[in-house]
Design a protein around this motif. Structure first.
Motif, PDB file in Angstrom:
ATOM      1  N   ALA A  23      -1.803  15.284   3.385  1.00  0.00           N
ATOM      2  CA  ALA A  23      -2.300  13.612   3.184  1.00  0.00           C
ATOM      3  C   ALA A  23      -1.580  12.754   3.986  1.00  0.00           C
ATOM      4  N   ALA A  24      -0.177  13.118   4.356  1.00  0.00           N
ATOM      5  CA  ALA A  24       0.414  12.316   5.205  1.00  0.00           C
ATOM      6  C   ALA A  24      -0.091  12.655   6.614  1.00  0.00           C
ATOM      7  N   MET A  25      -0.371  13.647   7.038  1.00  0.00           N
ATOM      8  CA  MET A  25      -0.899  13.984   8.727  1.00  0.00           C
ATOM      9  C   MET A  25      -2.130  13.246   8.555  1.00  0.00           C
TER      10      MET A  25
ATOM     11  N   ARG B 139      -5.810   1.151  -7.445  1.00  0.00           N
ATOM     12  CA  ARG B 139      -4.806   0.357  -7.662  1.00  0.00           C
ATOM     13  C   ARG B 139      -3.953  -0.274  -6.383  1.00  0.00           C
ATOM     14  N   ILE B 140      -4.613  -0.162  -5.306  1.00  0.00           N
ATOM     15  CA  ILE B 140      -4.120  -0.486  -4.070  1.00  0.00           C
ATOM     16  C   ILE B 140      -4.809  -2.004  -3.531  1.00  0.00           C
ATOM     17  N   PHE B 141      -4.318  -2.985  -3.545  1.00  0.00           N
ATOM     18  CA  PHE B 141      -4.899  -4.266  -3.410  1.00  0.00           C
ATOM     19  C   PHE B 141      -4.576  -4.907  -1.987  1.00  0.00           C
TER      20      PHE B 141
ATOM     21  N   GLY C 298       0.869  -1.104  -0.042  1.00  0.00           N
ATOM     22  CA  GLY C 298       0.057  -0.012  -0.045  1.00  0.00           C
ATOM     23  C   GLY C 298       0.741   1.299   0.107  1.00  0.00           C
ATOM     24  N   GLY C 299       2.203   0.965   0.008  1.00  0.00           N
ATOM     25  CA  GLY C 299       2.759   2.404   0.067  1.00  0.00           C
ATOM     26  C   GLY C 299       2.686   3.135   1.170  1.00  0.00           C
ATOM     27  N   ILE C 300       2.869   4.507   0.845  1.00  0.00           N
ATOM     28  CA  ILE C 300       2.598   5.549   1.886  1.00  0.00           C
ATOM     29  C   ILE C 300       1.198   5.536   2.633  1.00  0.00           C
ATOM     30  N   THR C 301       0.053   5.072   1.851  1.00  0.00           N
ATOM     31  CA  THR C 301      -1.265   5.141   2.645  1.00  0.00           C
ATOM     32  C   THR C 301      -0.987   4.004   3.657  1.00  0.00           C
TER      33      THR C 301
END
Length: 400
Positions: free
Chosen positions: A186-188, A369-371, A152-155
């Protein structure tokens, strides 16, 4: 719990032959082993080296996997050939790299780590080339139909850091620290969702200037209001600087961050300041060789380049190469369009650290596209990354 010891389900490889003995020396990237057919080209483009971000293992991991696969006969007798291009952190160079890879008839892009995916992925997509195992840091990574991140990367990592500082660090009152650029909002948000999903309370939100030599004033604010823990969403250099400042306060707060920013070389340089740091990552520790597939990864990395470091970027690219090999083995025609189509039909795939991976069911409509909704929770302890728990499924509401 320990991650499941899942071995790769690739029918054309004998599992016993996958774990290679370590040997010295760096590979050339064109070791075809016993495979003698026409090479199948795969691309690795990304920021392999630049002044502020270098991820050479995104190439080395793919090369190591390709060498092992080729040594066992390749894909139906055809070797995998890795071709790479360093975008140097520049968006124009990233676009140029993508065009060059299209011109070389690659069948897929593997393990890309770059802030410039918005420039590269559309070029690949126009040529029906799938991006597999890319680190999802940009809009194109998360939304383009040709993009297939494995994590999911940064999410996930930022949400997981907020979640983990409460659930595993025991901090009920938490400070969030990110940078002052517009993209930090978004990060916060991810950090806050993670903290609240675990039942914690955000008591401070602190921003620092990127590249700041002194964050002591901001850190002093972060340790106030009864904070018991901090979560950082910062580039590596800034995260390191903040970690040192936190240690100098003597507050002894729990500290969680994302594994991508906290690579082993940085943690080693931080010494005692990093001890006990909780790391939220897409992958398990790349150095815990008590896990079968991590031992396999390390053996194959040694066989290709014994001097290489072991990190999540290398493990991700290595895994993505094996996933692609599995897809290729089932195709009647091997070309980019066929790979792209097959990638969109993966369901319930178990592969190394991936469990039940499907590309037909995204985690959130906001990131189609996040699976993968899972993270691995690790801790930096006594100079090593050790597993605390994983894979851990993050609450669905926190990822929306």
């Amino acid at each position: 719990m320990k991650p499941a010891r899942v071995l790769v389900g690739v029918s054309f490889l004998a599992i016993a032959g996958l774990v290679l003995p370590a040997c010295g020396g760096a590979g050339s990237g064109a070791d075809f082993g016993s495979a003698e057919g026409e090479p199948i080209k795969i691309a690795v483009i990304g920021t392999l080296e630049s002044p502020d971000l270098s991820q050479p293992n995104s190439r080395i991991g793919a090369e190591a996997a390709a060498k092992a696969i080729n040594a066992n006969g390749g894909v139906n007798g055809r070797p995998i050939e890795v071709v790479s291009c360093n975008d140097k952190g520049d968006p124009n160079t990233a676009a140029k790299c993508a065009r060059e890879m299209v011109g070389q008839d690659v069948v897929a892009s593997i393990g890309s780590v770059t802030r410039n995916s918005d420039q590269a992925i559309p070029i690949f997509a126009a040529a029906d080339i799938a991006s597999i195992g890319n680190y999802p840091a940009t809009s194109a990574d998360r939304t383009d139909p040709s993009s297939f991140p494995l994590g999911g990367g940064i999410t996930n990592e930022y949400t997981g850091a907020g979640y983990s500082v409460v659930k595993y660090g025991g901090a009920e009152k938490v400070s969030l620290i990110s940078h002052s650029a517009a993209t930090a909002q978004a990060a916060m948000g991810y950090l806050e969702k993670g903290v609240k999903a675990a039942g914690g309370e955000v008591v401070n939100e602190v921003r620092i200037d990127l590249g700041s030599a002194d964050s002591s004033a901001q850190v002093a604010k972060a340790v106030g209001n009864g904070a018991q823990g901090v979560v950082t969403a910062l580039p590596s250099a800034d995260m390191g600087q903040v970690t040192r400042s936190l240690a100098s306060t003597g507050a002894n707060l729990e500290h969680a961050t994302d594994s991508f920013s906290a690579q082993p070389t940085l943690l080693e340089s931080l010494g005692a300041a990093a001890e006990g740091m909780i790391l939220s990552g897409d992958t398990p520790s790349a150095t815990d060789t008590s896990v079968d597939y991590i031992k396999q990864f390390n053996d194959e990395m040694n066989a290709f380049d014994e001097s290489s470091t072991r990190d999540s970027a290398g493990l991700m690219s290595w895994t993505a190469t094996y996933l692609l090999a599995d897809v290729l083995e089932g195709l009647d025609t091997i070309d980019a369009a066929s790979v792209l189509k097959a990638m969109g039909k993966i369901e319930n795939k178990d592969l190394f650290w991936l469990t039940g991976f499907s590309t037909t069911a995204p985690v959130s409509p906001a990131a189609p596209r996040i699976f993968n909704s899972t993270i691995f929770v690790n801790e930096w302890k006594d100079g090593k990354i050790i597993l605390l728990d994983g894979p851990v499924a993050l609450p669905a509401a926190a990822l929306q």
